[in-house]
Write a protein that holds these residues in place. Structure first.
Motif, PDB file in Angstrom:
ATOM      1  N   PRO A  77       0.191  -1.047  -0.191  1.00  0.00           N
ATOM      2  CA  PRO A  77      -0.101  -0.327  -0.242  1.00  0.00           C
ATOM      3  C   PRO A  77       0.887   1.253   0.195  1.00  0.00           C
ATOM      4  O   PRO A  77       2.081   1.485   1.168  1.00  0.00           O
ATOM      5  CB  PRO A  77      -0.783  -0.041   1.227  1.00  0.00           C
ATOM      6  CG  PRO A  77      -0.043  -1.453   1.440  1.00  0.00           C
ATOM      7  CD  PRO A  77       0.523  -1.950   1.172  1.00  0.00           C
ATOM      8  N   ILE A  78       0.542   2.479  -0.813  1.00  0.00           N
ATOM      9  CA  ILE A  78       1.254   3.499  -0.762  1.00  0.00           C
ATOM     10  C   ILE A  78       0.468   5.013   0.005  1.00  0.00           C
ATOM     11  O   ILE A  78      -0.382   4.756  -0.367  1.00  0.00           O
ATOM     12  CB  ILE A  78       1.496   3.442  -1.570  1.00  0.00           C
ATOM     13  CG1 ILE A  78       2.663   2.540  -2.791  1.00  0.00           C
ATOM     14  CG2 ILE A  78       2.429   5.271  -2.195  1.00  0.00           C
ATOM     15  CD1 ILE A  78       3.058   3.298  -4.251  1.00  0.00           C
ATOM     16  N   ILE A  79       0.751   5.459   0.618  1.00  0.00           N
ATOM     17  CA  ILE A  79       0.338   7.027   1.270  1.00  0.00           C
ATOM     18  C   ILE A  79       1.081   7.840   0.858  1.00  0.00           C
ATOM     19  O   ILE A  79       2.526   7.561   1.237  1.00  0.00           O
ATOM     20  CB  ILE A  79       0.267   6.420   3.156  1.00  0.00           C
ATOM     21  CG1 ILE A  79      -0.228   5.695   3.356  1.00  0.00           C
ATOM     22  CG2 ILE A  79      -0.164   7.772   3.385  1.00  0.00           C
ATOM     23  CD1 ILE A  79      -0.316   5.087   5.186  1.00  0.00           C
ATOM     24  N   PHE A  80       0.805   9.341   0.445  1.00  0.00           N
ATOM     25  CA  PHE A  80       1.654  10.149  -0.460  1.00  0.00           C
ATOM     26  C   PHE A  80       1.230  11.286   0.939  1.00  0.00           C
ATOM     27  O   PHE A  80       0.491  11.205   1.710  1.00  0.00           O
ATOM     28  CB  PHE A  80       0.678  10.476  -1.493  1.00  0.00           C
ATOM     29  CG  PHE A  80       1.111  10.061  -2.353  1.00  0.00           C
ATOM     30  CD1 PHE A  80       2.409  10.209  -3.903  1.00  0.00           C
ATOM     31  CD2 PHE A  80       0.157   8.773  -3.125  1.00  0.00           C
ATOM     32  CE1 PHE A  80       2.861   9.541  -4.241  1.00  0.00           C
ATOM     33  CE2 PHE A  80       0.559   7.744  -4.435  1.00  0.00           C
ATOM     34  CZ  PHE A  80       1.654   8.032  -5.394  1.00  0.00           C
ATOM     35  N   LEU A  81       2.659  11.493   0.796  1.00  0.00           N
ATOM     36  CA  LEU A  81       2.969  12.997   1.608  1.00  0.00           C
ATOM     37  C   LEU A  81       2.826  13.410   0.669  1.00  0.00           C
ATOM     38  O   LEU A  81       3.771  13.795  -0.487  1.00  0.00           O
ATOM     39  CB  LEU A  81       4.365  12.081   2.313  1.00  0.00           C
ATOM     40  CG  LEU A  81       3.675  11.631   3.486  1.00  0.00           C
ATOM     41  CD1 LEU A  81       4.973  11.012   4.334  1.00  0.00           C
ATOM     42  CD2 LEU A  81       2.884  12.696   4.515  1.00  0.00           C
ATOM     43  N   THR A  82       1.848  15.448   0.817  1.00  0.00           N
ATOM     44  CA  THR A  82       2.656  16.606  -0.234  1.00  0.00           C
ATOM     45  C   THR A  82       2.769  17.442   0.957  1.00  0.00           C
ATOM     46  O   THR A  82       1.619  17.669   1.557  1.00  0.00           O
ATOM     47  CB  THR A  82       1.716  16.685  -1.217  1.00  0.00           C
ATOM     48  OG1 THR A  82       1.729  17.586  -1.502  1.00  0.00           O
ATOM     49  CG2 THR A  82       0.635  16.453  -0.852  1.00  0.00           C
ATOM     50  N   GLY A  83       3.141  18.161   0.300  1.00  0.00           N
ATOM     51  CA  GLY A  83       3.481  19.329   1.118  1.00  0.00           C
ATOM     52  C   GLY A  83       2.684  20.521   0.415  1.00  0.00           C
ATOM     53  O   GLY A  83       2.200  21.658   0.408  1.00  0.00           O
ATOM     54  N   HIS A  84       2.115  20.144  -0.625  1.00  0.00           N
ATOM     55  CA  HIS A  84       1.373  21.072  -1.651  1.00  0.00           C
ATOM     56  C   HIS A  84      -0.326  20.269  -2.047  1.00  0.00           C
ATOM     57  O   HIS A  84       0.661  19.870  -3.034  1.00  0.00           O
ATOM     58  CB  HIS A  84       2.122  21.761  -3.012  1.00  0.00           C
ATOM     59  CG  HIS A  84       3.275  21.942  -2.373  1.00  0.00           C
ATOM     60  ND1 HIS A  84       3.957  23.124  -2.285  1.00  0.00           N
ATOM     61  CD2 HIS A  84       4.489  21.235  -3.342  1.00  0.00           C
ATOM     62  CE1 HIS A  84       5.129  22.869  -2.569  1.00  0.00           C
ATOM     63  NE2 HIS A  84       5.089  21.118  -2.504  1.00  0.00           N
ATOM     64  N   ALA A  85      -0.820  20.391  -1.416  1.00  0.00           N
ATOM     65  CA  ALA A  85      -2.060  19.564  -2.013  1.00  0.00           C
ATOM     66  C   ALA A  85      -2.451  20.392  -3.133  1.00  0.00           C
ATOM     67  O   ALA A  85      -2.923  20.948  -3.795  1.00  0.00           O
ATOM     68  CB  ALA A  85      -3.735  19.907  -1.604  1.00  0.00           C
ATOM     69  N   ASP A  86      -2.483  19.395  -4.181  1.00  0.00           N
ATOM     70  CA  ASP A  86      -2.622  19.520  -5.914  1.00  0.00           C
ATOM     71  C   ASP A  86      -3.546  18.086  -6.088  1.00  0.00           C
ATOM     72  O   ASP A  86      -3.469  16.734  -6.373  1.00  0.00           O
ATOM     73  CB  ASP A  86      -1.619  19.227  -6.217  1.00  0.00           C
ATOM     74  CG  ASP A  86      -1.340  18.940  -8.164  1.00  0.00           C
ATOM     75  OD1 ASP A  86      -2.819  18.834  -8.221  1.00  0.00           O
ATOM     76  OD2 ASP A  86      -0.565  18.997  -8.608  1.00  0.00           O
TER      77      ASP A  86
END
Length: 204
Positions: A77-86
């Protein structure tokens, strides 16, 4: 140990902080600065685990890495982390099967909940795959005639109709039907139909 978390992020201080947080929670942790590093490591998806993946990393992006892993047949499973919600990126990643999308800075509670959910779903999916494998193995033990009887009865044919279609007697069909139930290890027609559905036999 509850599982191995693979952290992919180009920010060294972030990797260190996350690693510390996860180890405190009892997880094993492996960290990577780039998507290529993770691909080179070729993580084993047979053990419980998940990938914490930054969306924007130099070189191959998070969603591109997701695509490469799927192509390799990885079930981690992949959990994404982002500094800028796009939104477009989020939608693309979720459609491709991402477990979650978290915006930095992420709280420990939020992160640990997302990881626990991902591992729970991985566990459930693994159990279902195991069951499917068992059904396929049992299906392979049927003779050609038993398989024909199976195909017809799960589509709602009664013994008389099956006998007519296969050019045999009702008594013979009953005997084959009994063998099918025994070999597939089910106790009712409803169970047999459910197995057929899960094996994709009723899609045509």
């Amino acid at each position: 140990m509850p599982g191995l978390v693979h952290v992919v992020d180009d920010d060294a201080s972030f990797r260190t902080a996350i690693e510390r947080r996860l180890k405190l929670a009892g997880y094993d942790v492996a960290t990577y600065a780039t998507a290529e590093d993770l691909l080179d490591a070729d993580p084993d998806d047979m053990q419980p685990g998940c990938i914490l993946l930054d969306v924007r990393i130099p070189g191959m992006s998070g969603p591109d890495l997701q695509g490469r892993l799927i192509a390799r047949g990885s079930t981690l499973p992949i959990i994404f982390l982002t500094g800028h919600a796009d939104t477009p990126t989020t939608v693309r990643a979720i459609k491709a099967g991402a477990e979650d999308f978290l915006t930095k800075p992420v709280s420990s509670e939020q992160l640990l909940e997302a990881i626990a959910r991902a591992l729970e779903r991985q566990n459930t999916a693994r159990a279902q795959r195991g069951k499917l494998e068992t059904f396929r193995t049992r299906l392979a033990t049927l003779t050609q005639r038993e398989r024909q009887v199976f195909d017809l009865i799960v589509r709602g044919r009664i013994n008389k109709q099956v006998a007519h279609e296969l050019g045999t007697t009702e008594r013979t069909v009953k005997a084959h039907r009994h063998q099918v139930m025994e070999k597939m290890q089910v106790h009712s027609l409803a169970e047999l139909v459910s197995v057929a559905e899960r094996l994709g036999m009723l899609e045509t």
